[in-house]
Design a protein around this motif. Structure first.
Motif, mmCIF file in Angstrom:
data_model
loop_
_atom_site.group_PDB
_atom_site.id
_atom_site.type_symbol
_atom_site.label_atom_id
_atom_site.label_comp_id
_atom_site.label_asym_id
_atom_site.label_seq_id
_atom_site.Cartn_x
_atom_site.Cartn_y
_atom_site.Cartn_z
ATOM 1 N N PHE A 34 -31.900 12.829 1.208
ATOM 2 C CA PHE A 34 -30.580 13.129 0.670
ATOM 3 C C PHE A 34 -29.533 12.172 1.235
ATOM 4 C CE2 PHE A 34 -26.478 15.290 1.050
ATOM 5 C CZ PHE A 34 -26.219 15.541 -0.285
ATOM 6 N N ALA A 35 -29.558 11.964 2.538
ATOM 7 C CA ALA A 35 -28.590 11.064 3.166
ATOM 8 C C ALA A 35 -28.780 9.632 2.688
ATOM 9 C CB ALA A 35 -28.724 11.135 4.683
ATOM 10 N N LEU A 36 -30.026 9.216 2.500
ATOM 11 C CA LEU A 36 -30.301 7.867 2.024
ATOM 12 C C LEU A 36 -29.749 7.648 0.622
ATOM 13 C CD1 LEU A 36 -31.735 5.161 2.615
ATOM 14 C CD2 LEU A 36 -33.759 6.140 1.512
ATOM 15 N N VAL A 37 -29.964 8.607 -0.261
ATOM 16 C CA VAL A 37 -29.435 8.493 -1.624
ATOM 17 C C VAL A 37 -27.909 8.477 -1.599
ATOM 18 C CG1 VAL A 37 -29.233 9.702 -3.842
ATOM 19 C CG2 VAL A 37 -31.463 9.466 -2.738
ATOM 20 N N ALA A 38 -27.299 9.349 -0.801
ATOM 21 C CA ALA A 38 -25.837 9.393 -0.713
ATOM 22 C C ALA A 38 -25.281 8.078 -0.178
ATOM 23 C CB ALA A 38 -25.396 10.551 0.167
ATOM 24 N N LEU A 39 -25.915 7.507 0.826
ATOM 25 C CA LEU A 39 -25.441 6.243 1.394
ATOM 26 C C LEU A 39 -25.634 5.077 0.437
ATOM 27 C CD1 LEU A 39 -26.555 6.578 5.111
ATOM 28 C CD2 LEU A 39 -24.224 6.557 4.221
ATOM 29 N N ILE A 40 -26.723 5.075 -0.310
ATOM 30 C CA ILE A 40 -26.946 4.009 -1.291
ATOM 31 C C ILE A 40 -25.889 4.071 -2.388
ATOM 32 C CG2 ILE A 40 -28.511 3.225 -3.113
ATOM 33 C CD1 ILE A 40 -30.831 3.852 -1.181
ATOM 34 N N VAL A 41 -25.622 5.277 -2.892
ATOM 35 C CA VAL A 41 -24.580 5.435 -3.919
ATOM 36 C C VAL A 41 -23.226 5.019 -3.357
ATOM 37 C CG1 VAL A 41 -23.321 7.148 -5.294
ATOM 38 C CG2 VAL A 41 -25.818 7.178 -5.238
ATOM 39 N N HIS A 42 -22.911 5.449 -2.153
ATOM 40 C CA HIS A 42 -21.637 5.108 -1.512
ATOM 41 C C HIS A 42 -21.506 3.592 -1.331
ATOM 42 C CE1 HIS A 42 -18.288 5.179 1.292
ATOM 43 N NE2 HIS A 42 -19.012 4.425 2.093
ATOM 44 N N GLY A 47 -19.031 -1.325 -2.568
ATOM 45 C CA GLY A 47 -19.262 -2.764 -2.717
ATOM 46 C C GLY A 47 -18.789 -3.294 -4.059
ATOM 47 N N LEU A 48 -19.108 -2.572 -5.129
ATOM 48 C CA LEU A 48 -18.689 -3.006 -6.463
ATOM 49 C C LEU A 48 -17.170 -2.986 -6.621
ATOM 50 C CD1 LEU A 48 -21.370 -1.337 -8.757
ATOM 51 C CD2 LEU A 48 -21.077 -3.764 -8.280
ATOM 52 N N PHE A 49 -16.546 -1.900 -6.187
ATOM 53 C CA PHE A 49 -15.095 -1.798 -6.338
ATOM 54 C C PHE A 49 -14.355 -2.830 -5.503
ATOM 55 C CE2 PHE A 49 -15.898 2.221 -8.404
ATOM 56 C CZ PHE A 49 -14.874 2.300 -9.321
ATOM 57 N N LEU A 77 -15.642 -1.966 5.927
ATOM 58 C CA LEU A 77 -16.508 -1.211 6.829
ATOM 59 C C LEU A 77 -15.787 -0.014 7.446
ATOM 60 C CD1 LEU A 77 -18.381 -4.130 8.615
ATOM 61 C CD2 LEU A 77 -19.267 -2.599 6.851
ATOM 62 N N VAL A 78 -14.531 -0.197 7.830
ATOM 63 C CA VAL A 78 -13.761 0.917 8.394
ATOM 64 C C VAL A 78 -13.501 1.974 7.325
ATOM 65 C CG1 VAL A 78 -11.544 1.563 9.399
ATOM 66 C CG2 VAL A 78 -12.755 -0.430 10.260
ATOM 67 N N ALA A 79 -13.179 1.562 6.104
ATOM 68 C CA ALA A 79 -12.971 2.524 5.020
ATOM 69 C C ALA A 79 -14.257 3.294 4.727
ATOM 70 C CB ALA A 79 -12.487 1.802 3.761
ATOM 71 N N SER A 80 -15.374 2.605 4.742
ATOM 72 C CA SER A 80 -16.654 3.264 4.514
ATOM 73 C C SER A 80 -16.942 4.277 5.608
ATOM 74 C CB SER A 80 -17.762 2.215 4.442
ATOM 75 O OG SER A 80 -19.017 2.823 4.345
ATOM 76 N N ASN A 81 -16.703 3.873 6.851
ATOM 77 C CA ASN A 81 -16.930 4.792 7.965
ATOM 78 C C ASN A 81 -15.988 5.985 7.884
ATOM 79 O OD1 ASN A 81 -16.897 6.034 10.590
ATOM 80 N ND2 ASN A 81 -17.913 4.220 11.364
#
Length: 137
Positions: A34-42, A47-49, A77-81
């Motif tokens: 679940f965490a892997l799928v969520a992180l890949i989508v995130h 990255g695209l935006f 990276l900070v926004a992602s975190n």
């Protein structure tokens, strides 16, 4: 070792120290997936935006001479975190990568905003699903 790195390390060490090995082995694979799928989508969305935003800024700069500053990798990276980890880890991370004080404050504030939005959406979704479940059962 500066203070922000110490806090960041201490946070993860305290979380790991409280983990149960049996529960991790029993439920770990489903939680990891679940965490892997969520992180890949995130990561894909952020990255695209951010790349499209930088391309748009470059286009506008070429056409209108705007002198706009593109989004830097550290900011992404900070926004992602801040989105994934919340305000505490985002502030520690922003401090550990050498961010200035305004980056640490922004990471903390946006992490808190994310908590507020996430909590509101989660409670609303939970209430809606409970009502739907009560109707169907």
């Amino acid at each position: 070792l500066d203070f922000s790195n110490f806090c960041f390390t201490f946070l993860y060490a305290s979380i790991g120290a409280s983990a149960s090995i049996q529960d991790t082995m029993r439920h770990g694979s489903a939680a990891f997936l679940f965490a892997l799928v969520a992180l890949i989508v995130h990561a894909t969305i952020i990255g695209l935006f951010s790349s499209q935003y930088n391309r748009l800024l470059q286009f506008l700069d070429d056409k209108l001479k705007l002198q706009a500053k593109p989004i830097q990798l550290e900011d992404i990276l900070v926004a992602s975190n801040s989105n994934i980890g919340g305000p505490a880890t985002a502030a520690a991370f922003a401090g550990s990568i050498g961010g200035n004080r305004s980056l640490v404050v922004a990471a903390t504030l946006w992490g808190i905003v994310g908590y507020a939005i996430g909590t509101t959406v989660g409670v609303t979704l939970s209430a809606s699903l409970l009502k739907l479940y009560a109707i169907t059962v």
